[in-house]
Design an enzyme around this catalytic site. Structure first.
Site, short mmCIF file in Angstrom:
data_model
loop_
_atom_site.label_atom_id
_atom_site.label_comp_id
_atom_site.label_asym_id
_atom_site.label_seq_id
_atom_site.Cartn_x
_atom_site.Cartn_y
_atom_site.Cartn_z
CB CYS A 35 43.32 32.28 32.04
SG CYS A 35 44.03 32.67 33.82
CG HIS A 69 32.48 41.88 40.55
ND1 HIS A 69 32.44 40.64 41.18
CD2 HIS A 69 33.06 42.18 39.41
CE1 HIS A 69 33.04 39.87 40.02
NE2 HIS A 69 33.35 40.75 39.17
CB SER A 106 42.66 36.05 42.15
OG SER A 106 42.56 37.63 41.42
CD GLU A 116 46.16 37.27 40.02
OE1 GLU A 116 47.03 37.32 39.56
OE2 GLU A 116 44.86 37.41 39.68
CD GLN A 143 45.03 39.30 33.90
OE1 GLN A 143 44.46 39.06 35.12
NE2 GLN A 143 45.66 37.92 33.19
#
Length: 438
Positions: free
Chosen positions: A50, A98, A108, A113, A119
């Site tokens: 997202c 990265h 994030s 988180e 993911q």
């Protein structure tokens, strides 16, 4: 060959841009298959969440690959949106660093988180199943996943862990205060919806309505949190009773439009309502915010909640950065070593071939040699080869990544005539980052 990542995230692009580049699993699988059949990349992995969409790839030349990779991303986007002003492009060590920061949740929206690591695993698994990863990306993503786990284990960055769903609940608490009497409608029962429900119940909410396109999923989630499942086609009717609506569906279009809320508000007899849209693409039409009594927050509005947590995590983030730097150094050394593996392997193979040939010749002249003495000769010949090759191997490894790298590669090939065994010459690298396929 070079390692690159092209992408955009919450730092480089607002939500209205990111939602144009938020791709479904089916889109990503199709894109992987297309890239696999083209000559743009050697290996690739798509990561789309997202808050970020990133393409990791092995390319012949990073500078020449930039425009073709950007065009691939542009063709996949919805609408006419182009990524030109929003993308970042990292090469080689910057790319590795990265990804390590991403998997460690340092990049994030909410530092610490826990969703991003799963993911990353999922993105890598999808690419591996599609056959678009090999030595380099397999090595890179295995190490990135390990680094993410290590950061969460060694540091306290994940203590009192927050996520976008946690931040959404914190936002709701800041608006409504005490949560015991608040009624919440949760639209979407996926992973994000489940995490949100967990945080809601932990905050004291006793009335949770859950609606999902797959009704059985809503029933399952509502049962676990002592809530009430609502048929998807009826969630707008239930919105009349809710004080807060938190949306986290994967729909490609608005689920709640301004027209819907304009008809709901008169039925609420003046009671205000808070909409928290944590979906990308957005679930709630932006114009909804203009309706009297409606307060709307989208995922970018969570920045304020995130900011309040940053100060508590700064020290742990520093410790995490130290871990990343150490792991980065080790992986770069491994990649440099890989650049010599073909030459080293060919040298070892040639030496072993010669050893076996000479042993065979010697044994034909000693037909009555006892097995014990034969083993001694075998062992002695192997040891001679090993000791003869040790210094060249050490010198090759020391030269990895230095200005003398190509000199030693050429010297070894010429001195031992390695190109005579059917292997082509080592490709001249255009950057210090090199790799070899296994």
């Amino acid at each position: 060959m070079q390692l690159v990542v092209l992408g955009l995230n919450h730092k480089t692009a607002p939500v209205e841009v990111r939602e144009c580049f938020s791709f479904s699993e089916e889109q990503l699988r199709l894109a992987l298959r297309r890239l696999r059949d083209q000559e743009i990349v050697e290996e690739c992995v798509w990561l789309s969440t997202c808050n970020r969409t990133e393409l990791y790839a092995i390319v012949e030349d990073a500078e020449e690959a930039y425009e073709p990779l950007k065009e691939v991303m542009t063709r996949m986007a919805t609408g006419q949106q182009r990524p030109d002003d929003y993308v970042f492009y990292h090469c080689d060590q910057d790319c590795i660093k990265h990804l390590f920061r991403v998997s460690s949740s340092l990049d994030s929206l909410v530092i610490g988180e826990g969703q991003i690591l799963s993911q990353v695993k999922k993105a890598y698994s999808m690419a591996r199943d599609a056959g678009t990863t090999s030595t380099v990306l397999n090595t890179l993503f295995h190490r990135a996943i390990t680094v993410g786990k290590k950061v969460r284990t060694v540091t306290r960055i994940a203590y009192n862990a927050v996520s976008v769903s946690y931040a959404a609940v914190e936002m709701a608490k800041s608006v409504c205060g005490e949560m015991e009497k608040v009624k919440v409608l949760l639209l979407g029962a996926g992973e994000m919806g489940e995490l949100t429900a967990k945080h809601l119940v932990a905050s004291g909410v006793q009335t949770v309505f859950v609606s999902n396109r797959r009704y059985e999923r809503a029933v399952d989630l509502a049962k676990r949190f002592h809530g009430e499942a609502v048929p998807f086609e009826s969630f707008l009717q239930r919105a009349v009773d809710a004080d807060i609506i938190i949306t986290s569906t994967g729909a490609p279009h608005y689920m709640i439009r301004a027209w819907d809320m304009a008809h709901i508000m008169p039925k609420r007899q003046g009671r205000p309502i808070v909409l928290i849209d944590i979906a990308v693409p957005r679930d709630v039409e932006p114009e909804t915010a203009a309706i009297q009594g409606v307060t709307l927050y989208n995922i970018d509005d969570l920045e304020a909640v995130v900011e309040s947590n940053l100060r508590l995590r700064e020290q742990e983030a520093k410790a995490a950065e130290e871990i990343i730097e150490k792991e980065l150094t080790e992986l770069v050394s491994k990649f440099r070593y890989l650049s010599f593996q073909p030459v080293m392997a060919r040298l070892a193979d040639k030496a072993e071939h010669i050893r076996q040939r000479e042993m065979k010749r010697a044994l034909t002249k000693l037909p009555d040699l006892p097995p014990e003495e034969m083993k001694i000769m075998e062992s002695m010949s192997r040891m001679i080869i090993r000791k003869m090759l040790r210094d060249p191997m050490v010198r090759l490894n020391q030269a990895a990544g230095s200005e003398q790298e190509e000199y030693y590669l050429e010297a070894i090939r010429e001195l031992f005539k390695l190109d005579a065994i059917g292997e082509g010459k080592h490709c001249e690298a255009k950057a210090c980052y090199r790799y070899a396929r296994q």
